[in-house]
Write a protein that holds these residues in place. Structure first.
Motif, PDB file in Angstrom:
ATOM      1  N   ALA A 135       0.817  -1.211   0.000  1.00  0.00           N
ATOM      2  CA  ALA A 135       0.000   0.000   0.000  1.00  0.00           C
ATOM      3  C   ALA A 135       0.852   1.263   0.000  1.00  0.00           C
ATOM      4  O   ALA A 135       0.350   2.352   0.277  1.00  0.00           O
ATOM      5  CB  ALA A 135      -0.923  -0.005   1.218  1.00  0.00           C
ATOM      6  N   ALA A 136       2.141   1.156  -0.316  1.00  0.00           N
ATOM      7  CA  ALA A 136       3.044   2.311  -0.317  1.00  0.00           C
ATOM      8  C   ALA A 136       3.529   2.595  -1.736  1.00  0.00           C
ATOM      9  O   ALA A 136       3.597   1.704  -2.582  1.00  0.00           O
ATOM     10  CB  ALA A 136       4.226   2.045   0.602  1.00  0.00           C
ATOM     11  N   THR A 137       3.849   3.856  -2.003  1.00  0.00           N
ATOM     12  CA  THR A 137       4.443   4.263  -3.270  1.00  0.00           C
ATOM     13  C   THR A 137       5.782   4.928  -2.992  1.00  0.00           C
ATOM     14  O   THR A 137       6.174   5.104  -1.833  1.00  0.00           O
ATOM     15  CB  THR A 137       3.543   5.254  -4.035  1.00  0.00           C
ATOM     16  N   GLU A 138       6.496   5.321  -4.075  1.00  0.00           N
ATOM     17  CA  GLU A 138       7.764   6.011  -3.861  1.00  0.00           C
ATOM     18  C   GLU A 138       7.565   7.383  -3.210  1.00  0.00           C
ATOM     19  O   GLU A 138       8.514   8.012  -2.756  1.00  0.00           O
ATOM     20  CB  GLU A 138       8.530   6.164  -5.178  1.00  0.00           C
ATOM     21  N   GLN A 139       6.313   7.844  -3.122  1.00  0.00           N
ATOM     22  CA  GLN A 139       6.023   9.123  -2.484  1.00  0.00           C
ATOM     23  C   GLN A 139       5.507   8.969  -1.054  1.00  0.00           C
ATOM     24  O   GLN A 139       5.215   9.958  -0.381  1.00  0.00           O
ATOM     25  CB  GLN A 139       4.978   9.892  -3.313  1.00  0.00           C
ATOM     26  N   VAL A 173       8.138   7.872   5.054  1.00  0.00           N
ATOM     27  CA  VAL A 173       8.718   6.812   5.876  1.00  0.00           C
ATOM     28  C   VAL A 173       8.079   6.813   7.264  1.00  0.00           C
ATOM     29  O   VAL A 173       7.786   5.758   7.838  1.00  0.00           O
ATOM     30  CB  VAL A 173      10.244   6.997   5.993  1.00  0.00           C
ATOM     31  N   ILE A 174       7.836   8.000   7.799  1.00  0.00           N
ATOM     32  CA  ILE A 174       7.185   8.095   9.103  1.00  0.00           C
ATOM     33  C   ILE A 174       5.775   7.503   9.021  1.00  0.00           C
ATOM     34  O   ILE A 174       5.319   6.794   9.919  1.00  0.00           O
ATOM     35  CB  ILE A 174       7.130   9.558   9.577  1.00  0.00           C
ATOM     36  N   GLY A 175       5.064   7.792   7.917  1.00  0.00           N
ATOM     37  CA  GLY A 175       3.727   7.255   7.743  1.00  0.00           C
ATOM     38  C   GLY A 175       3.719   5.735   7.727  1.00  0.00           C
ATOM     39  O   GLY A 175       2.829   5.099   8.297  1.00  0.00           O
ATOM     40  N   VAL A 176       4.734   5.136   7.093  1.00  0.00           N
ATOM     41  CA  VAL A 176       4.824   3.677   7.054  1.00  0.00           C
ATOM     42  C   VAL A 176       5.029   3.114   8.454  1.00  0.00           C
ATOM     43  O   VAL A 176       4.400   2.135   8.856  1.00  0.00           O
ATOM     44  CB  VAL A 176       5.969   3.241   6.124  1.00  0.00           C
ATOM     45  N   ASP A 177       5.922   3.745   9.226  1.00  0.00           N
ATOM     46  CA  ASP A 177       6.173   3.273  10.583  1.00  0.00           C
ATOM     47  C   ASP A 177       4.933   3.398  11.459  1.00  0.00           C
ATOM     48  O   ASP A 177       4.648   2.528  12.287  1.00  0.00           O
ATOM     49  CB  ASP A 177       7.331   4.050  11.206  1.00  0.00           C
ATOM     50  N   MET A 191      -1.070   0.129  17.628  1.00  0.00           N
ATOM     51  CA  MET A 191      -1.472   0.958  18.754  1.00  0.00           C
ATOM     52  C   MET A 191      -1.243   2.442  18.464  1.00  0.00           C
ATOM     53  O   MET A 191      -2.107   3.288  18.734  1.00  0.00           O
ATOM     54  CB  MET A 191      -0.706   0.546  20.007  1.00  0.00           C
ATOM     55  N   LEU A 192      -0.080   2.782  17.908  1.00  0.00           N
ATOM     56  CA  LEU A 192       0.199   4.173  17.594  1.00  0.00           C
ATOM     57  C   LEU A 192      -0.774   4.698  16.544  1.00  0.00           C
ATOM     58  O   LEU A 192      -1.290   5.817  16.660  1.00  0.00           O
ATOM     59  CB  LEU A 192       1.643   4.322  17.097  1.00  0.00           C
TER      60      LEU A 192
END
Length: 324
Positions: free
Chosen positions: A204-208, A211-215, A221-222
């Motif tokens: 569900a990720a693209t090159e745009q 990185v914080i969003g992925v984590d 929980m976060l």
């Protein structure tokens, strides 16, 4: 009869807009021999693979292939149809095939369709063709081939090589909009479009994607806390770090629940409908974990409360609506 060579054509080609493989077969001792020269062969083959009765062949209707064998057809053509039938038995959604003379007696090119997102490096097409050749040979010798074990093994490879659920849904949505889609290697990565318009999608990720969003998305929980802070309804959660903590959370929240990894994906190690501590998932750790956690949440057959456990975490989930 033997398989001499195999080529994979990934993009649109002279046969189809979908990927295909082209296999070079040498018929050897079966050169210029037809199915009618072997009494009972067609019947034994159809008894072994009943689905062949539905193959259209050039007739354009079910039963066309059986009619071809009754008239007499060469064994390159037979191998093509056997390979297609074996493909369907291991879960490959393919239908197109063609057998072509390759410039010498007993030499044929057999083209068969491949699933759109099957890796180009996959060993499955070659294994299916080898199994098709073995099946034809054994039936000619009036020996029943041992297909179930081989088919089960190949089916496991097919399932392992499939795109993940999220990536497959994205590929389908892109194709429905006319966007060119190509899988990159054996990864769950897609290349959408060409040239300056190309985009890479991995799950569900693209090159745009941030990185914080992925984590954040990887930490249940976060992610739940941030969504709740934005006013989006989310289930309450409890983190349990032992089986005893998890059982206590189940007692407070009630069931049924679903247990799943805290940072899991692709639905791995998920157990649904747990209502008692004794029925916990076999993947639930019995001692304090050192790294990874698991989660349980309620199943959704009816409006109910439940939880997630993660090495553990329990989340009661709100009522879920039903679609009529």
């Amino acid at each position: 009869m033997r398989l001499d060579d195999l080529r994979h054509l990934s993009g649109p080609n002279s046969f189809s807009t979908r990927p295909v493989i082209v296999a070079r077969l040498e018929l050897e001792e079966l050169t210029d021999r037809k199915t009618t020269e072997y009494p009972g062969f067609a019947g034994r083959l159809t008894a072994t693979l009943p689905g062949l009765a539905e193959h259209h062949c050039a007739a354009g209707r079910p039963g066309g292939f059986l009619e071809a064998m009754a008239r007499g057809t060469y064994f390159g053509h037979v191998t093509e149809h056997v390979a297609l039938e074996l493909s369907s038995l291991v879960g490959r959604d393919v239908y197109l095939g063609r057998t072509m003379w390759a410039g010498a007696d007993g030499r044929y090119d057999v083209m068969t369709e491949c699933p759109q997102d099957e890796p180009a490096q996959s060993s499955v097409p070659a294994e299916l063709l080898e199994l098709a050749i073995t099946t034809v040979k054994r039936i000619l010798l009036e020996r029943m081939p041992d297909l179930p074990l081989e088919l089960a093994r190949i089916a496991r490879v097919v399932e392992r090589e499939r795109l993940g659920v999220s990536t497959a849904a994205l590929a389908g949505a892109a194709r429905s909009r006319g966007i060119p889609v190509r899988r990159v290697g054996q990864l769950s990565m897609l290349r959408l479009g060409y040239g300056r318009y190309r985009r890479l999608v991995w799950a569900a990720a693209t090159e745009q994607t941030s990185v914080i969003g992925v984590d954040i998305a990887a930490d249940k929980m976060l992610a739940k806390q941030l969504l709740a802070g934005a006013g989006i309804p989310v289930p309450d959660g409890v983190v349990a770090w032992s089986a005893a903590d998890a059982a206590g959370a189940l007692g407070r929240l009630g069931g049924p629940v679903v247990i799943k990894p805290l940072r899991g994906n692709h639905g791995a190690n998920v157990t649904v409908g747990v209502t008692t501590a004794a029925a916990r998932s076999p993947h639930t750790p019995r001692r304090r974990p050192t790294a990874r956690a698991r989660s349980w949440r309620s199943s959704c057959p009816a409006p109910t409360t439940g939880c997630w456990w993660s090495t553990a975490r329990w989340w009661p989930r709100p009522s879920c609506g039903r679609r009529r």
